[in-house]
Structures are given as C-alpha cells and as structure tokens.
Scaffold this active site. Structure first.
Site, PDB file in Angstrom:
ATOM      1  N   GLY A  31      31.610 -11.682  31.195  1.00 54.77           N
ATOM      2  CA  GLY A  31      31.333 -11.377  29.793  1.00 54.77           C
ATOM      3  C   GLY A  31      31.468 -12.582  28.887  1.00 54.77           C
ATOM      4  O   GLY A  31      31.120 -13.709  29.255  1.00 54.77           O
ATOM      5  N   ASP A  88      34.152 -14.058  27.920  1.00 55.34           N
ATOM      6  CA  ASP A  88      35.155 -14.969  28.482  1.00 55.34           C
ATOM      7  C   ASP A  88      34.473 -16.002  29.395  1.00 55.34           C
ATOM      8  O   ASP A  88      34.675 -17.229  29.245  1.00 55.34           O
ATOM      9  CB  ASP A  88      36.172 -14.124  29.280  1.00 55.34           C
ATOM     10  CG  ASP A  88      37.468 -14.853  29.563  1.00 55.34           C
ATOM     11  OD1 ASP A  88      37.603 -16.016  29.135  1.00 55.34           O
ATOM     12  OD2 ASP A  88      38.344 -14.261  30.221  1.00 55.34           O
ATOM     13  N   SER A  96      36.987  -5.732  23.837  1.00 54.55           N
ATOM     14  CA  SER A  96      37.238  -4.538  24.673  1.00 54.55           C
ATOM     15  C   SER A  96      36.031  -3.632  24.916  1.00 54.55           C
ATOM     16  O   SER A  96      36.147  -2.648  25.652  1.00 54.55           O
ATOM     17  CB  SER A  96      38.389  -3.663  24.113  1.00 54.55           C
ATOM     18  OG  SER A  96      39.642  -4.214  24.417  1.00 54.55           O
ATOM     19  N   THR A  97      34.875  -3.919  24.299  1.00 52.02           N
ATOM     20  CA  THR A  97      33.757  -2.959  24.425  1.00 52.02           C
ATOM     21  C   THR A  97      32.799  -3.281  25.583  1.00 52.02           C
ATOM     22  O   THR A  97      31.777  -2.625  25.726  1.00 52.02           O
ATOM     23  CB  THR A  97      32.944  -2.860  23.116  1.00 52.02           C
ATOM     24  OG1 THR A  97      32.334  -4.132  22.840  1.00 52.02           O
ATOM     25  CG2 THR A  97      33.817  -2.451  21.953  1.00 52.02           C
ATOM     26  N   GLY A  98      33.149  -4.291  26.403  1.00 50.23           N
ATOM     27  CA  GLY A  98      32.338  -4.597  27.582  1.00 50.23           C
ATOM     28  C   GLY A  98      33.048  -4.077  28.821  1.00 50.23           C
ATOM     29  O   GLY A  98      33.181  -2.865  29.015  1.00 50.23           O
ATOM     30  N   TYR A 129      36.034  -3.740  29.490  1.00 44.49           N
ATOM     31  CA  TYR A 129      37.211  -2.897  29.227  1.00 44.49           C
ATOM     32  C   TYR A 129      36.861  -1.495  28.716  1.00 44.49           C
ATOM     33  O   TYR A 129      37.757  -0.668  28.517  1.00 44.49           O
ATOM     34  CB  TYR A 129      38.170  -3.616  28.265  1.00 44.49           C
ATOM     35  CG  TYR A 129      39.037  -4.665  28.945  1.00 44.49           C
ATOM     36  CD1 TYR A 129      38.916  -4.943  30.301  1.00 44.49           C
ATOM     37  CD2 TYR A 129      40.002  -5.378  28.229  1.00 44.49           C
ATOM     38  CE1 TYR A 129      39.703  -5.900  30.923  1.00 44.49           C
ATOM     39  CE2 TYR A 129      40.801  -6.343  28.852  1.00 44.49           C
ATOM     40  CZ  TYR A 129      40.643  -6.595  30.199  1.00 44.49           C
ATOM     41  OH  TYR A 129      41.442  -7.540  30.808  1.00 44.49           O
TER      42      TYR A 129
HETATM   43  N1  AR6 Z   1      28.580 -13.865  22.704  1.00 43.57           N
HETATM   44  C1  AR6 Z   1      28.985 -12.760  22.038  1.00 43.57           C
HETATM   45  N2  AR6 Z   1      29.297 -11.594  22.656  1.00 43.57           N
HETATM   46  C2  AR6 Z   1      29.203 -11.555  24.004  1.00 43.57           C
HETATM   47  C3  AR6 Z   1      28.798 -12.670  24.788  1.00 43.57           C
HETATM   48  C4  AR6 Z   1      28.487 -13.862  24.071  1.00 43.57           C
HETATM   49  N3  AR6 Z   1      28.103 -14.972  24.703  1.00 43.57           N
HETATM   50  N4  AR6 Z   1      28.804 -12.288  26.086  1.00 43.57           N
HETATM   51  C5  AR6 Z   1      29.184 -10.998  26.131  1.00 43.57           C
HETATM   52  N5  AR6 Z   1      29.420 -10.538  24.884  1.00 43.57           N
HETATM   53  P1  AR6 Z   1      33.538  -8.376  27.570  1.00 43.57           P
HETATM   54  P2  AR6 Z   1      36.119  -6.964  27.210  1.00 43.57           P
HETATM   55  C6  AR6 Z   1      29.861  -9.207  24.423  1.00 43.57           C
HETATM   56  O1  AR6 Z   1      33.284  -7.644  28.838  1.00 43.57           O
HETATM   57  O2  AR6 Z   1      35.449  -5.640  27.208  1.00 43.57           O
HETATM   58  C7  AR6 Z   1      36.303 -10.411  31.062  1.00 43.57           C
HETATM   59  O3  AR6 Z   1      36.078 -10.510  32.433  1.00 43.57           O
HETATM   60  C8  AR6 Z   1      29.591  -8.031  25.314  1.00 43.57           C
HETATM   61  O4  AR6 Z   1      28.251  -7.595  25.139  1.00 43.57           O
HETATM   62  O5  AR6 Z   1      33.225  -9.819  27.498  1.00 43.57           O
HETATM   63  O6  AR6 Z   1      37.171  -7.233  26.177  1.00 43.57           O
HETATM   64  C9  AR6 Z   1      37.694 -10.886  30.657  1.00 43.57           C
HETATM   65  O7  AR6 Z   1      38.178 -11.903  31.497  1.00 43.57           O
HETATM   66  C10 AR6 Z   1      30.585  -7.014  24.769  1.00 43.57           C
HETATM   67  O8  AR6 Z   1      30.048  -6.318  23.663  1.00 43.57           O
HETATM   68  O9  AR6 Z   1      35.113  -8.222  27.102  1.00 43.57           O
HETATM   69  C11 AR6 Z   1      38.521  -9.644  30.765  1.00 43.57           C
HETATM   70  O10 AR6 Z   1      38.994  -9.455  32.091  1.00 43.57           O
HETATM   71  C12 AR6 Z   1      31.734  -7.872  24.255  1.00 43.57           C
HETATM   72  O11 AR6 Z   1      31.269  -9.221  24.309  1.00 43.57           O
HETATM   73  C13 AR6 Z   1      37.556  -8.546  30.395  1.00 43.57           C
HETATM   74  O12 AR6 Z   1      36.249  -9.041  30.694  1.00 43.57           O
HETATM   75  C14 AR6 Z   1      33.015  -7.757  25.052  1.00 43.57           C
HETATM   76  O13 AR6 Z   1      32.726  -7.613  26.429  1.00 43.57           O
HETATM   77  C15 AR6 Z   1      37.603  -8.221  28.925  1.00 43.57           C
HETATM   78  O14 AR6 Z   1      36.758  -7.145  28.652  1.00 43.57           O
END
Ligand code: AR6
Length: 183
Positions: free
Chosen positions: A38, A40, A123-125, A127
């Site tokens: 994601g 991260d 948290s909306t990906g 998580y």
């Molecule tokens: N720019 C902006 N938003 C983004 C990008 C980007 N480049 N890429 C993804 N998103 P997530 P979480 C959005 O899964 O749910 C990781 O493995 C995505 O569409 O990145 O907090 C960490 O290491 C979504 O809406 O984060 C943790 O283990 C949002 O970012 C875990 O995932 C969050 O999705 C955290 O999960």
C-alpha cells in the site's frame, strides 16, 4: 475541495502522496515499522533506504501513535509514520485508535514546527476500516485539533486520496461535517 479551519487550510485531493511537496507526508505504517504494501510500500520505494534505516532504529510504534523520520529522497522533508488500527468489526476501540493516530501525527507536526502536512486515508486499505466511517473520524480529528490549537504552526493540511472514489467519500464527509459546524 478546500476549507479554512481557524488558521489552517484543509484540502482534499486525489493523487499519489509520495509526490506531495508538503513539509511532511504521513505514512499508514504497521506497529513494527517494518514496511509493507500500500502507501507504506510506495513511500519506502520512493524515499529510499534511509527511511527504513531510521525506522529500524526507532524500533516500533504502538497502534494509535506516530513517529517521525526524515523524508529520504522524497520531496517532503519528513515522514510521519502513523499506526492505525486493524478493523475487527468496530467494537474493539478502532474509532478511538484511528482518531488517535491522526492526533498523534498532528502533535508531531506541530512539535517540529511544520507548516504543511499530507495525510493518506489511514487504515482503509489492508487494515479494512470502512472508508465512510474512517473519513468522518479522520476529518473530525483534524477539525478538532485545529480548533483547539490556535497557535498551531500548520497552515495547510492535505488529504491525498489514491482513487477518485475515495476522494469523493472524503469530500462528501467534509461537506456533511461543515454543515453540522454551521448549525
Ligand atoms: N498515495 C496515497 N494513498 C495511497 C497510495 C499512495 N501512493 N497507495 C495506497 N494508498 P494501506 P492501511 C491508499 O493498505 O489500511 C501496509 O502493508 C490506499 O488506497 O496502504 O493503514 C502497512 O505496512 C488506501 O486508501 O494502509 C501496514 O501493514 C490507503 O492508502 C498496513 O498496510 C491506506 O491503505 C496498513 O494498512
């Protein structure tokens, strides 16, 4: 969409947060600060190994809190690594932990005298937090913080949503919250 909350401009836009030129961008990290997929993964890829090295030294971060590193090769000078909750049905303190992840990030930005910060939708990906509910919590946390900290150094807070659909959810929630504010 753009609104003024006290001293702070709040902007909602679509984009890739790694390209933002704010003083800091916020990462949706895990509590081991171990990197992942994601946003991260995107931040570590774009920012280079220095960020992971600093994360290793810090060691970890509890859910609902945030830590700060440099921005490596990113346009942003800092990355604030915020750890949101894994959504497990909503009755496990998820809302408070999500709010706290945003508040802790703002406190760090304020402490470092930053003028601008960009947030993803924490948290909306991976998580699994339902985005409508998460957007209300995120925006309310930011509105509350700006209102209760008139001396805040932040002049601009951006939400950078990856998809047009996610951006629309945040825009709609902000409109609803602003209507309630003016009631
Ligand atoms: N720019 C902006 N938003 C983004 C990008 C980007 N480049 N890429 C993804 N998103 P997530 P979480 C959005 O899964 O749910 C990781 O493995 C995505 O569409 O990145 O907090 C960490 O290491 C979504 O809406 O984060 C943790 O283990 C949002 O970012 C875990 O995932 C969050 O999705 C955290 O999960």
């Amino acid at each position: 969409m753009e609104v003024q909350i006290g001293k702070c401009r709040l902007i909602i836009k679509q984009g890739d947060i790694t390209e933002e030129d704010t003083d800091a961008i916020v990462n949706a990290a895990n509590s081991r600060l171990a990197g992942g997929g994601g946003v991260d993964g995107a931040i570590h890829r774009a920012g280079g190994p220095k960020i992971a090295e600093e994360c290793r030294k810090i060691g970890g971060c509890p859910t609902g809190k945030a830590v700060i590193t440099s921005g490596g090769n990113l346009p942003a000078s800092y990355v604030i690594h915020a750890v949101g909750p894994i959504y497990r049905g909503g009755k496990n303190n998820e809302a408070e932990l999500l709010r706290s992840a945003y508040i802790s990030s703002l406190e760090l930005a304020d402490k470092h005298n930053l003028r601008s910060v960009a947030f993803p939708s924490i948290s909306t990906g991976a998580y699994g937090y339902p985005i409508k509910e998460a957007s209300r919590i995120a925006l309310q946390a930011i509105i509350d913080y700006c209102k209760s900290h008139p001396q805040i150094t932040l002049e601009e807070i951006r939400f950078v949503l990856f998809t047009p659909q996610d951006k629309e959810v945040y825009v709609q929630s902000l409109k609803e919250l602003m209507e309630n504010l003016s009631d």
